[in-house]
Design an enzyme around this catalytic site. Structure first.
Site, PDB file in Angstrom:
ATOM      1  N   HIS A   1       0.815  -1.217   0.000  1.00  0.00           N
ATOM      2  CA  HIS A   1       0.000   0.000   0.000  1.00  0.00           C
ATOM      3  C   HIS A   1       0.849   1.267   0.000  1.00  0.00           C
ATOM      4  CE1 HIS A   1      -3.443  -2.660   1.634  1.00  0.00           C
ATOM      5  NE2 HIS A   1      -3.462  -2.592   0.314  1.00  0.00           N
TER       6      HIS A   1
ATOM      7  N   HIS B   1      -7.741  -8.226  -7.956  1.00  0.00           N
ATOM      8  CA  HIS B   1      -8.129  -9.106  -6.848  1.00  0.00           C
ATOM      9  C   HIS B   1      -8.445  -8.212  -5.650  1.00  0.00           C
ATOM     10  CE1 HIS B   1      -5.823 -11.656  -9.590  1.00  0.00           C
ATOM     11  NE2 HIS B   1      -6.456 -12.700  -9.073  1.00  0.00           N
TER      12      HIS B   1
ATOM     13  N   SER C   1      -6.667  -2.161  -0.602  1.00  0.00           N
ATOM     14  CA  SER C   1      -6.223  -1.369  -1.751  1.00  0.00           C
ATOM     15  C   SER C   1      -7.362  -0.612  -2.444  1.00  0.00           C
ATOM     16  CB  SER C   1      -5.476  -2.254  -2.741  1.00  0.00           C
ATOM     17  OG  SER C   1      -6.198  -3.417  -3.062  1.00  0.00           O
TER      18      SER C   1
ATOM     19  N   GLU D   1     -13.373  -8.949  -8.313  1.00  0.00           N
ATOM     20  CA  GLU D   1     -13.257  -9.947  -7.246  1.00  0.00           C
ATOM     21  C   GLU D   1     -14.064 -11.173  -7.651  1.00  0.00           C
ATOM     22  OE1 GLU D   1     -12.359 -12.269  -4.400  1.00  0.00           O
ATOM     23  OE2 GLU D   1     -11.353 -10.306  -4.563  1.00  0.00           O
TER      24      GLU D   1
ATOM     25  N   GLY E   1      -9.999 -12.061 -12.105  1.00  0.00           N
ATOM     26  CA  GLY E   1      -9.212 -10.856 -12.320  1.00  0.00           C
ATOM     27  C   GLY E   1      -8.213 -10.955 -13.445  1.00  0.00           C
TER      28      GLY E   1
ATOM     29  N   ASP F   1      -2.907  -8.696  -7.360  1.00  0.00           N
ATOM     30  CA  ASP F   1      -2.622  -9.197  -6.012  1.00  0.00           C
ATOM     31  C   ASP F   1      -3.365 -10.510  -5.760  1.00  0.00           C
ATOM     32  OD1 ASP F   1      -2.046  -9.467  -3.331  1.00  0.00           O
ATOM     33  OD2 ASP F   1      -3.499  -7.968  -2.678  1.00  0.00           O
TER      34      ASP F   1
END
Length: 281
Positions: free
Chosen positions: A19, A42, A97, A115, A141, A161
């Protein structure tokens, strides 16, 4: 993998690294008046309760955001991250995020959040209900990234991610980035990955694949909080940045001078930032 829930790991040392990098990238994009797009492949739930059963079971946030919030640092990126996360931390929550991106994006920017987990996407929709310029997709994703490229506007970044619970994830990262980059050559791609025990770490093949992409710059950032175990466990994490903005590497280097000792008491903690590919000199 559809069993993965980020609530168990929210606010850990990997989230701190991820982050902070995300914050710098988004602030770089926001320096120009032109709109940009943020893509999250993701996204997870977007916002996490650190007092939940999931978070309390692992308490990984104690070696992550809890320690960082106690740090007194002059580093401007750490200070901004602390200010942004602090209001959530006071309420025993942690922004994922998507939440951080929403806070850093402006009215004319847009967020594309993906997602695949059935419950997590419901949580994501609940957390982002009625928010402007946010588009949520219940889809894979990796497939979704390629489908959304090139985005409009054509300025922006993507955060990738996955859980890496399946070995195939490492392969799909390279394949999806390669396909998306062909369609969106100017985009910045930020890829998170775990640093695992010797018997389980499969990241090197992925790093080799990303370094061979037809791009000018591929930067690899790693942060670890202890020695690499032999059989099990995540001892650190990395971020690969494709097409990083100007001076991003220098800004990350300043973070890495602080983070290892801030997040760990282990003498084996450390960090590095190195170019996997750099045709600009």
């Amino acid at each position: 993998m559809l069993s993965y829930r980020h609530g168990y790991h929210a606010g850990n040392h990997a989230d701190v690294l991820k982050h902070l990098c995300q914050l710098i990238l988004l602030e770089k994009l926001a320096q120009k008046d032109k709109p940009f797009v943020y893509i999250d492949t993701h996204a997870g739930a977007g916002l996490y309760d650190l007092q939940s059963e999931q978070a309390q079971k692992t308490a990984e946030y104690e070696q992550g955001i809890d320690r960082l919030m106690q740090l007194q640092s002059a580093n401007p990126h750490i200070c901004r991250y602390q200010a942004l996360v602090g209001e959530y931390h006071q309420q025993h929550r942690y922004p994922g995020s998507p939440e951080l991106a929403f806070r850093l994006c402006r009215e004319h920017d847009s967020l594309q959040l993906m997602e695949w987990h059935n419950q997590e996407v419901l949580n994501l929709k609940a957390n982002f209900k009625d928010r402007r310029n946010v588009h949520i997709h219940h889809r894979n994703g990796f497939e979704g990234l390629v489908a959304l490229c090139p985005p409009k506007p054509a300025r922006g970044m993507v955060l990738i991610d996955p859980s890496y619970e399946l070995p195939q994830d490492y392969v799909e990262v390279v394949e999806s980035v390669k396909a998306a980059q062909k369609r969106w050559a100017g985009g910045t791609f930020a890829i998170w990955y775990p640093m695992l025990a010797k018997a389980r770490d499969k990241s090197q093949t992925m790093l080799d694949g990303l370094s061979q992409l037809p791009v000018e710059q591929v930067l690899n950032i790693q942060l670890w909080v202890g020695a690499q175990p032999d059989d099990f466990g995540m001892y650190g994490s990395g971020m690969v940045i494709i097409n990083p903005p100007w001076q991003f590497d220098e800004q990350v280097e300043s973070l890495l001078q602080v983070l290892p000792t801030s997040l760990s008491d282990s003498p084996d903690a450390g960090a590095r930032c190195q170019w996997l590919r750099n045709t600009q000199g």
